[in-house]
Structures are given as C-alpha cells and as structure tokens.
Design a protein around this motif. Structure first.
Motif, short mmCIF file in Angstrom:
data_model
loop_
_atom_site.label_atom_id
_atom_site.label_comp_id
_atom_site.label_asym_id
_atom_site.label_seq_id
_atom_site.Cartn_x
_atom_site.Cartn_y
_atom_site.Cartn_z
N ASP A 112 0.82 -1.23 0.00
CA ASP A 112 0.00 0.00 0.00
C ASP A 112 0.85 1.27 0.00
N ALA A 113 1.99 1.22 -0.69
CA ALA A 113 2.86 2.41 -0.72
C ALA A 113 3.07 2.88 -2.16
N ASN A 114 2.11 2.60 -3.04
CA ASN A 114 2.23 3.05 -4.42
C ASN A 114 2.02 4.56 -4.52
N TYR A 115 2.67 5.17 -5.49
CA TYR A 115 2.49 6.60 -5.74
C TYR A 115 2.70 6.85 -7.23
N ARG A 116 2.25 8.01 -7.70
CA ARG A 116 2.35 8.32 -9.13
C ARG A 116 3.17 9.58 -9.35
N VAL A 117 3.87 9.59 -10.51
CA VAL A 117 4.68 10.75 -10.91
C VAL A 117 4.29 11.12 -12.34
N ALA A 118 4.03 12.39 -12.60
CA ALA A 118 3.70 12.85 -13.95
C ALA A 118 4.97 12.86 -14.81
N ILE A 119 4.95 12.12 -15.91
CA ILE A 119 6.06 12.09 -16.87
C ILE A 119 5.48 12.01 -18.27
N ASP A 120 6.27 12.36 -19.28
CA ASP A 120 5.80 12.18 -20.65
C ASP A 120 6.75 11.34 -21.50
N VAL A 121 7.91 10.94 -20.94
CA VAL A 121 8.82 9.99 -21.60
C VAL A 121 9.38 9.06 -20.53
N ALA A 122 9.44 7.78 -20.86
CA ALA A 122 10.09 6.79 -19.98
C ALA A 122 11.09 6.01 -20.81
N VAL A 123 12.24 5.72 -20.22
CA VAL A 123 13.29 4.95 -20.88
C VAL A 123 13.61 3.75 -19.99
N ILE A 124 13.47 2.55 -20.53
CA ILE A 124 13.70 1.33 -19.76
C ILE A 124 15.14 0.89 -19.98
N ALA A 125 15.96 0.99 -18.93
CA ALA A 125 17.40 0.69 -19.03
C ALA A 125 17.77 -0.33 -17.97
N ILE A 126 17.20 -1.52 -18.08
CA ILE A 126 17.41 -2.55 -17.05
C ILE A 126 18.25 -3.72 -17.57
N GLY A 127 18.75 -3.64 -18.79
CA GLY A 127 19.62 -4.69 -19.30
C GLY A 127 19.23 -5.17 -20.69
N ASN A 128 20.07 -6.06 -21.23
CA ASN A 128 19.88 -6.59 -22.58
C ASN A 128 20.32 -8.04 -22.65
N SER A 129 19.79 -8.74 -23.62
CA SER A 129 20.23 -10.10 -23.95
C SER A 129 20.83 -10.09 -25.35
N PRO A 130 21.60 -11.14 -25.70
CA PRO A 130 22.10 -11.25 -27.06
C PRO A 130 20.97 -11.31 -28.07
N ASN A 131 21.20 -10.70 -29.23
CA ASN A 131 20.23 -10.78 -30.32
C ASN A 131 20.11 -12.24 -30.77
N PRO A 132 18.89 -12.75 -30.89
CA PRO A 132 18.72 -14.18 -31.21
C PRO A 132 18.87 -14.52 -32.69
N LEU A 133 19.15 -13.55 -33.54
CA LEU A 133 19.14 -13.80 -34.98
C LEU A 133 20.10 -14.90 -35.40
N ILE A 134 21.35 -14.83 -34.97
CA ILE A 134 22.32 -15.85 -35.38
C ILE A 134 22.02 -17.21 -34.75
N PRO A 135 21.75 -17.29 -33.43
CA PRO A 135 21.37 -18.60 -32.89
C PRO A 135 20.14 -19.21 -33.57
N ASN A 136 19.17 -18.37 -33.92
CA ASN A 136 17.95 -18.89 -34.56
C ASN A 136 18.21 -19.41 -35.96
N THR A 137 19.24 -18.90 -36.62
CA THR A 137 19.55 -19.36 -37.98
C THR A 137 20.76 -20.30 -38.01
N THR A 138 21.23 -20.66 -36.81
CA THR A 138 22.35 -21.61 -36.71
C THR A 138 21.98 -22.64 -35.65
#
Length: 464
Positions: free
Chosen positions: A378-404
């Motif tokens: 019960d500690a949720n709160y809201r902040v007014a924003i108009d842009v959000a950027v999600i910067a929590i990490g990345n995985s390898p692109n699956p293109l080469i594994p999917n075609t190999t």
C-alpha cells in the motif's frame, strides 16, 4: 625519493551548468605536465598487480614509465602492444574495478589514475598526425571473418590481422563501432575518436563492410564455405522490459532505441538530422547502471526540464560507475531510489502521462550479493512524466542462434563458449563479448576478443 601525493591529479572538466546545454565531452583530459605529475605517483612495482586486473594484459607500468620520462612515444608503443582502443578504454573502462583496484598505492591512498594516463597517451598520439603502423606480418594464407564491429570484434580482428591472417569484418549497422557508436553518448565518448580507432584497424589491413546483417543476408554455414574461421561479436542488442501495464504507450522507449536515435542517428542535432525522438518535459529512466545514467543525462541535453532515475535499490547498490553517478547528480538528475514502476498510465490518445511506482525496502542479499528489494504494501504513488526509458539490461540478439541451430546457447540466449579459447559448439566458429556473457563492459568484451583471437589462430594453423 620525493613524497608521493596521496590523491590523483585532478582532471579539468566542463562546469555542469554549461555542459547540460551541449554534447561536448565533459572531461578535458590531462595536459603533458599533469600527466607527468600523475605518472610520477606510480611505484613501478616489480610484480605489478595492476596488470593482473587488466582484461587485455596491458603493460601498465611500462606505458606509465614512458609518460614519467616524457617519452610519450615509448608510452604509446607499450600501450598499443595489447590495446588497439586506448582512447576509448581511457574514457569508458571501469578502471576503478579493475587495474586501479589492484594498485598498491590505493591500499592507503588513491590509486594511480591509470585510465586518465591511458587517455592522455592516446590523445597525444592523435595530435601527432598519422599513427605509426607495425611491420606487416607474413601472410598465413588463412581467411577469418569477424561478425560485429563492436569492441570484441575490433580487438579480435586487430590481433588476427597482426598475426598475418586476412580479416573481413561485417557490421549490421551503417557505421562500425557497435555499442561505442549507438550506445555511449557523444559527451562521454566522441564519435570522432571511435572512427579514428576504426580507421587504424583498416590501416592494419582489416576490410570493414557495413549494412551486412549476418543471419539474414548470409548464414554462418555460408560464411564457413568461404572462410577458415568465424568470430561472432554481435553484442547484446535485445532489450529487456519490465512487463508491466502501459509499457506499449507512446513515449516509452527501450534504452537501446533511445540512445541509438540520439547517438548513431544524431537526433540531438535536429533539424540538421531529421531523426524523430520524443524529447519530453519530464523524462524517467528506469535502472541504475551506466546505460541508465547515459539516458538520464541525454534527456537533459535534449531539453527535458526534469530527468529522473527510478531505481529499485539504494544508491549504494547502483552498478553504475561512481564517476557517472557523480556527473549525473552534478547535472541535476533526480534520483528516485527504492522505487520500481508498477504501471505506466496514458491519455485517451495513447500517450504516456504518468508512472505508477511501488515503494521498496531492502531485504536479504540475493545471488548478486546485493540486498533484495522488497515491495512495501500500500505504498504506491504516481509521478507525472511524458517519456520513460527502460534501461534494465539486454540479452544477445537471437538472430544468429535462430539461424544456426547447431550452435549451443545458454539459458538467456547467450552463445556458449569455452572461456579459454572462445570456441563454440560449432567447429570453426568462435564467439566473445556480450553475445557470450550478456551485457558487460567494453574492456571485458575486448578481453574476450583477445582470447578468441588466440583460439582462432591455433585452430586455423593446426586444425584446418
């Protein structure tokens, strides 16, 4: 023997109020006198632990000695024996967690500023004109292809061409450099430096081909029909998301897209470059790493009135470099800690208007050793924003594994490699950097490129 200063020689930089209005590099670098003063702090240990902390095995005391003796050319030569990207590593490598962490001087005082000295030598060499090229090695007659022109690929290609192999490099984007050009902002790593280092690689004899998406225009098997070995350095280009309601609203970006538009596609130079980007008055970046700092600082330079970092742990647990956190704070980035987005809310036209956050507290340590964030009921709160950027990490692109299909991958989509050689499960194919480990640092990717280059050299000379 003169008394050694307990602190690093300071490096001058742009004032915060000025730099948030431009994209120029923040630190100015050392002058020759400042570099020699800092180099004089090095104890020149007989068994230098700093070298043990360097993923690419640079002769650190050797290049520092050159600076201390005002023999900058000797210093450059020592430095570039192991590192083809010194101007880049001197700027973005986390020396404080690697070579400088091992520095004996740092036991009681501040360690030698190894990264700043590396940057100084690289910049000094650039001011002298064309770089000196090593003697051309005798050709082995072997052909190697490097897929991906990021830090791992560049390093592998440089080592392989210097061993006498013919090396071709294929890059999916329209500029080589990988994360160095699409991910790291101009104010932290000027792109002219990246292109200068790539130019040196081409002078060594590596042929670089852009706009080549391997896995689509050609398969790995097709490359093996033409080349003796393949190195995969395709990075970690698949962004992670929060998987919360509203993440598909207009104005919500992945860090990859946001930084690629701003850096590689030059959105910060609008209208000279027509790349569209939603600039936003209030921008929230989710995450606590270097990429999150880059996004939050970029938002200010694009004109945001307020830039917020939302991070689910405390400041002490942030994985970003202290230097990046410090610069962000100086520039006015607001840190909203112990918070995590639960949902994004928009208007009737589908545009982002608010982020709803959960207040967190720290519990017991998790597998990473950091205390686990636990939601407060019960500690949720809201902040007014108009842009959000999600910067929590990345995985390898699956293109080469999917075609190999005969190449082994791990739980997170990474290509499984032998850490001693870079070998994959597919004969003749090697890999290294983020595609094998998941998102990591530039210097660790370079270290993996060096390991793979040695593995490839052994393979093509003794097994083909």
């Amino acid at each position: 023997m003169a008394k050694v200063s307990p602190t690093k020689t300071p490096m001058r930089e742009q004032p915060a109020k000025e730099r948030v209005r431009n994209y120029d590099e923040v630190p100015f670098g050392y002058s020759p006198d400042e570099a020699m003063l800092e180099a004089s702090r090095c104890l020149m240990c007989k068994k230098p632990k700093c070298v043990e902390g360097c993923p690419v095995e640079i002769d650190i005391p050797g290049f520092i000695h050159g600076i201390a003796q005002e023999n900058f050319r000797e210093g450059v030569n020592r430095l570039k024996e192991k590192n083809i990207l010194p101007a880049i590593c001197g700027r973005v490598c986390p020396q404080e967690e690697q070579c400088e962490k091992k520095c004996i001087l740092g036991v009681k005082n501040e360690p030698v500023a190894i990264g700043r000295l590396e940057r100084f030598l690289a910049d000094w060499e650039a001011q002298q004109g064309e770089p000196e090229l090593p003697a051309k090695p005798k050709s082995t007659g072997k052909k190697i292809v490097v897929v991906g022109a990021g830090p791992a690929g560049i390093t592998a290609a440089a080592d392989l061409v210097r061993l006498g192999h013919q090396v071709d490099m294929f890059e999916a984007l329209h500029e080589p450099g990988g994360v160095l050009v699409y991910g790291i902002p101009e104010f932290r790593l000027p792109k002219a430096i990246v292109f200068r280092e790539i130019g040196f690689l081409e002078k060594l004899g590596v042929k670089v081909y852009t706009d080549h998406v391997i896995g689509m225009i050609r398969s790995i098997d097709e490359l093996l029909d033409e080349y003796d070995a393949v190195f995969l350095g395709t990075g970690a280009g698949l962004p992670w998301f929060l998987n919360v309601p509203g993440e598909n609203l207009n104005g919500v970006y992945s860090a990859n897209e946001y930084l690629t538009r701003a850096n590689l596609m030059k959105a910060y130079l609008f209208p000279k470059y027509k790349t569209p980007i939603v600039k936003g008055r209030c921008v929230a970046t989710v995450g606590g790493g270097n990429v999150a700092m880059d996004c939050a600082r970029t938002a200010l330079r694009l004109g945001a009135e307020k830039s917020i970092i939302i991070y689910r742990r405390s400041k002490e647990e942030m994985p970003a470099r202290n230097e990046e956190i410090h610069h962000a704070e100086e520039e006015g980035v607001i840190f909203q800690l112990l918070s995590n987005p639960a949902a994004f809310h928009g208007n009737s036209q589908g545009w982002l208007k608010e982020v709803e956050c959960i207040q967190m507290e720290l519990g017991e340590p998790d597998d990473s050793g950091r205390r686990r964030p636990v939601p407060i009921p019960d500690a949720n709160y809201r902040v007014a924003i108009d842009v959000a950027v999600i910067a929590i990490g990345n995985s390898p692109n699956p293109l080469i594994p999917n075609t190999t299909p005969d190449i082994e991958t791990g739980r997170w989509g990474n290509i499984v490699t032998d850490p001693e050689t870079g070998k994959t499960s597919k004969p003749g194919v090697f890999a290294g950097g983020d595609v094998a480990t998941g998102a990591a640092t530039v210097i660790l990717a370079m270290g993996a490129g060096k390991i793979a280059a040695r593995g490839i050299h052994d393979y093509v000379m003794n097994h083909t």
